[in-house]
Design a protein around this motif. Structure first.
Motif, PDB file in Angstrom:
ATOM      1  N   PRO A  47      41.496  14.387  97.307  1.00 40.58           N
ATOM      2  CA  PRO A  47      40.635  15.588  98.331  1.00 40.58           C
ATOM      3  C   PRO A  47      40.495  16.846  98.249  1.00 40.58           C
ATOM      4  O   PRO A  47      40.243  17.596  99.264  1.00 40.58           O
ATOM      5  N   PHE A  48      40.919  17.321  96.832  1.00 38.61           N
ATOM      6  CA  PHE A  48      40.509  18.668  96.757  1.00 38.61           C
ATOM      7  C   PHE A  48      40.528  18.892  95.311  1.00 38.61           C
ATOM      8  O   PHE A  48      40.619  17.985  94.502  1.00 38.61           O
ATOM      9  N   GLU A  49      39.791  20.138  94.855  1.00 41.56           N
ATOM     10  CA  GLU A  49      39.479  20.365  93.606  1.00 41.56           C
ATOM     11  C   GLU A  49      40.874  20.519  92.647  1.00 41.56           C
ATOM     12  O   GLU A  49      41.743  21.129  93.328  1.00 41.56           O
ATOM     13  N   ILE A  50      40.777  19.951  91.561  1.00 38.08           N
ATOM     14  CA  ILE A  50      42.080  20.364  90.563  1.00 38.08           C
ATOM     15  C   ILE A  50      41.404  20.747  89.548  1.00 38.08           C
ATOM     16  O   ILE A  50      40.515  20.368  89.010  1.00 38.08           O
ATOM     17  N   ARG A  51      41.985  22.055  88.994  1.00 34.73           N
ATOM     18  CA  ARG A  51      41.572  22.810  87.928  1.00 34.73           C
ATOM     19  C   ARG A  51      42.855  23.447  87.160  1.00 34.73           C
ATOM     20  O   ARG A  51      43.720  23.583  87.694  1.00 34.73           O
ATOM     21  N   GLU A  52      42.505  23.903  86.101  1.00 33.41           N
ATOM     22  CA  GLU A  52      43.674  24.615  85.387  1.00 33.41           C
ATOM     23  C   GLU A  52      43.819  25.945  86.017  1.00 33.41           C
ATOM     24  O   GLU A  52      42.882  26.518  86.795  1.00 33.41           O
ATOM     25  N   PRO A  53      44.941  26.476  86.016  1.00 34.19           N
ATOM     26  CA  PRO A  53      45.378  27.970  86.415  1.00 34.19           C
ATOM     27  C   PRO A  53      44.454  28.899  85.732  1.00 34.19           C
ATOM     28  O   PRO A  53      43.990  28.672  84.862  1.00 34.19           O
ATOM     29  N   ARG A  54      44.461  29.982  86.500  1.00 36.36           N
ATOM     30  CA  ARG A  54      43.729  30.911  85.936  1.00 36.36           C
ATOM     31  C   ARG A  54      44.288  31.462  84.712  1.00 36.36           C
ATOM     32  O   ARG A  54      45.238  31.254  84.203  1.00 36.36           O
ATOM     33  N   ALA A  55      43.272  31.887  83.938  1.00 36.85           N
ATOM     34  CA  ALA A  55      43.365  32.254  82.587  1.00 36.85           C
ATOM     35  C   ALA A  55      44.591  33.162  82.139  1.00 36.85           C
ATOM     36  O   ALA A  55      45.247  33.055  81.242  1.00 36.85           O
ATOM     37  N   ALA A  56      44.868  34.021  83.401  1.00 36.46           N
ATOM     38  CA  ALA A  56      45.787  35.104  83.138  1.00 36.46           C
ATOM     39  C   ALA A  56      47.135  34.286  82.863  1.00 36.46           C
ATOM     40  O   ALA A  56      48.120  34.805  82.692  1.00 36.46           O
ATOM     41  N   TYR A  57      47.362  33.091  83.482  1.00 37.35           N
ATOM     42  CA  TYR A  57      48.358  32.482  83.244  1.00 37.35           C
ATOM     43  C   TYR A  57      48.535  31.393  82.305  1.00 37.35           C
ATOM     44  O   TYR A  57      49.527  30.482  82.533  1.00 37.35           O
ATOM     45  N   ASN A  58      48.058  31.382  81.447  1.00 39.31           N
ATOM     46  CA  ASN A  58      48.002  30.261  80.193  1.00 39.31           C
ATOM     47  C   ASN A  58      49.124  30.453  79.353  1.00 39.31           C
ATOM     48  O   ASN A  58      49.838  31.763  79.463  1.00 39.31           O
ATOM     49  N   ALA A  59      49.536  29.613  78.729  1.00 40.67           N
ATOM     50  CA  ALA A  59      50.709  29.600  77.766  1.00 40.67           C
ATOM     51  C   ALA A  59      50.553  30.828  76.835  1.00 40.67           C
ATOM     52  O   ALA A  59      51.447  31.299  76.387  1.00 40.67           O
ATOM     53  N   LYS A  60      49.545  30.955  76.224  1.00 42.13           N
ATOM     54  CA  LYS A  60      49.128  32.366  75.366  1.00 42.13           C
ATOM     55  C   LYS A  60      49.642  33.522  75.878  1.00 42.13           C
ATOM     56  O   LYS A  60      50.195  34.405  75.330  1.00 42.13           O
ATOM     57  N   ASN A  61      48.777  33.847  76.948  1.00 42.31           N
ATOM     58  CA  ASN A  61      49.308  34.918  77.745  1.00 42.31           C
ATOM     59  C   ASN A  61      50.610  35.366  78.358  1.00 42.31           C
ATOM     60  O   ASN A  61      51.283  36.189  78.224  1.00 42.31           O
ATOM     61  N   MET A  62      51.235  34.302  78.965  1.00 46.68           N
ATOM     62  CA  MET A  62      52.595  34.284  79.284  1.00 46.68           C
ATOM     63  C   MET A  62      53.593  34.515  78.142  1.00 46.68           C
ATOM     64  O   MET A  62      54.748  35.280  78.307  1.00 46.68           O
ATOM     65  N   ALA A  63      53.407  33.996  76.945  1.00 41.92           N
ATOM     66  CA  ALA A  63      54.062  34.290  75.740  1.00 41.92           C
ATOM     67  C   ALA A  63      53.925  35.880  75.237  1.00 41.92           C
ATOM     68  O   ALA A  63      54.989  36.399  75.137  1.00 41.92           O
ATOM     69  N   PHE A  64      52.797  36.274  75.499  1.00 41.59           N
ATOM     70  CA  PHE A  64      52.296  37.556  75.172  1.00 41.59           C
ATOM     71  C   PHE A  64      53.279  38.457  75.865  1.00 41.59           C
ATOM     72  O   PHE A  64      53.963  39.496  75.634  1.00 41.59           O
ATOM     73  N   LEU A  65      53.072  38.075  77.409  1.00 42.97           N
ATOM     74  CA  LEU A  65      53.995  38.840  78.328  1.00 42.97           C
ATOM     75  C   LEU A  65      55.474  38.941  78.239  1.00 42.97           C
ATOM     76  O   LEU A  65      56.237  39.925  78.267  1.00 42.97           O
ATOM     77  N   LYS A  66      55.761  37.742  77.808  1.00 42.11           N
ATOM     78  CA  LYS A  66      57.372  37.437  77.603  1.00 42.11           C
ATOM     79  C   LYS A  66      57.961  38.321  76.409  1.00 42.11           C
ATOM     80  O   LYS A  66      58.817  39.049  76.399  1.00 42.11           O
ATOM     81  N   GLU A  67      56.875  38.460  75.260  1.00 44.74           N
ATOM     82  CA  GLU A  67      57.288  39.111  73.918  1.00 44.74           C
ATOM     83  C   GLU A  67      57.449  40.525  74.403  1.00 44.74           C
ATOM     84  O   GLU A  67      58.201  41.425  74.121  1.00 44.74           O
ATOM     85  N   GLY A  68      56.458  41.040  75.230  1.00 39.20           N
ATOM     86  CA  GLY A  68      56.274  42.444  75.648  1.00 39.20           C
ATOM     87  C   GLY A  68      57.639  42.780  76.540  1.00 39.20           C
ATOM     88  O   GLY A  68      58.433  43.899  76.447  1.00 39.20           O
ATOM     89  N   ILE A  69      58.141  41.932  77.664  1.00 41.96           N
ATOM     90  CA  ILE A  69      59.360  42.396  78.376  1.00 41.96           C
ATOM     91  C   ILE A  69      60.437  42.320  77.306  1.00 41.96           C
ATOM     92  O   ILE A  69      61.448  43.129  77.646  1.00 41.96           O
ATOM     93  N   GLU A  70      60.544  41.634  76.323  1.00 45.32           N
ATOM     94  CA  GLU A  70      61.683  41.431  75.571  1.00 45.32           C
ATOM     95  C   GLU A  70      61.789  42.791  74.839  1.00 45.32           C
ATOM     96  O   GLU A  70      62.703  43.455  74.492  1.00 45.32           O
ATOM     97  N   ALA A  71      60.479  43.429  74.304  1.00 44.76           N
ATOM     98  CA  ALA A  71      60.479  44.508  73.409  1.00 44.76           C
ATOM     99  C   ALA A  71      61.064  45.883  74.515  1.00 44.76           C
ATOM    100  O   ALA A  71      61.890  46.688  74.245  1.00 44.76           O
ATOM    101  N   LEU A  72      60.443  45.816  75.680  1.00 48.12           N
ATOM    102  CA  LEU A  72      60.975  46.772  76.611  1.00 48.12           C
ATOM    103  C   LEU A  72      62.225  46.834  76.805  1.00 48.12           C
ATOM    104  O   LEU A  72      62.975  47.812  76.927  1.00 48.12           O
ATOM    105  N   ASN A  73      62.942  45.435  77.120  1.00 50.87           N
ATOM    106  CA  ASN A  73      64.352  45.544  77.414  1.00 50.87           C
ATOM    107  C   ASN A  73      65.102  45.704  76.062  1.00 50.87           C
ATOM    108  O   ASN A  73      66.403  46.247  76.276  1.00 50.87           O
ATOM    109  N   ALA A  74      64.640  45.663  74.841  1.00 50.18           N
ATOM    110  CA  ALA A  74      65.350  46.177  73.870  1.00 50.18           C
ATOM    111  C   ALA A  74      64.930  47.516  73.469  1.00 50.18           C
ATOM    112  O   ALA A  74      65.423  48.295  72.463  1.00 50.18           O
TER     113      ALA A  74
END
Length: 87
Positions: A47-74
């Motif tokens: 009884p409600f629309e089911i769709r993929e999460p917003r593009a900002a939270y897809n696996a590719k973008n999340m991996a990119f963000l994680k890589e950037g956070i790791e670089a900053l922490n290093a």
């Protein structure tokens, strides 16, 4: 009518918020779940629309963000000036 139990695991904070919502609208948590089940059966659909999460939270973008956070922490971050865009 024979009764059956449905069991589902949810985050404890989500359950608290769901229980609070149900209380605020005057129904039990069990009644809300029962209403959902009956609605699915009667309508032959979720009884409600089911769709993929917003593009900002897809696996590719999340991996990119994680890589950037790791670089900053290093200590490999680069400081930039703030760039403002015109509307």
């Amino acid at each position: 009518m024979a009764q059956a139990t449905i069991s589902a695991r949810v985050d404890s904070k989500d359950k608290e918020r769901f229980d609070e919502f149900c209380e605020n609208v005057g129904i039990s948590t069990s009644a809300a779940i029962y209403m959902f089940v009956k609605n699915v059966i009667n309508e032959h659909r979720i009884p409600f629309e089911i769709r993929e999460p917003r593009a900002a939270y897809n696996a590719k973008n999340m991996a990119f963000l994680k890589e950037g956070i790791e670089a900053l922490n290093a200590g490999k971050g680069v400081e930039h000036e703030l760039i403002e865009e015109d509307d």
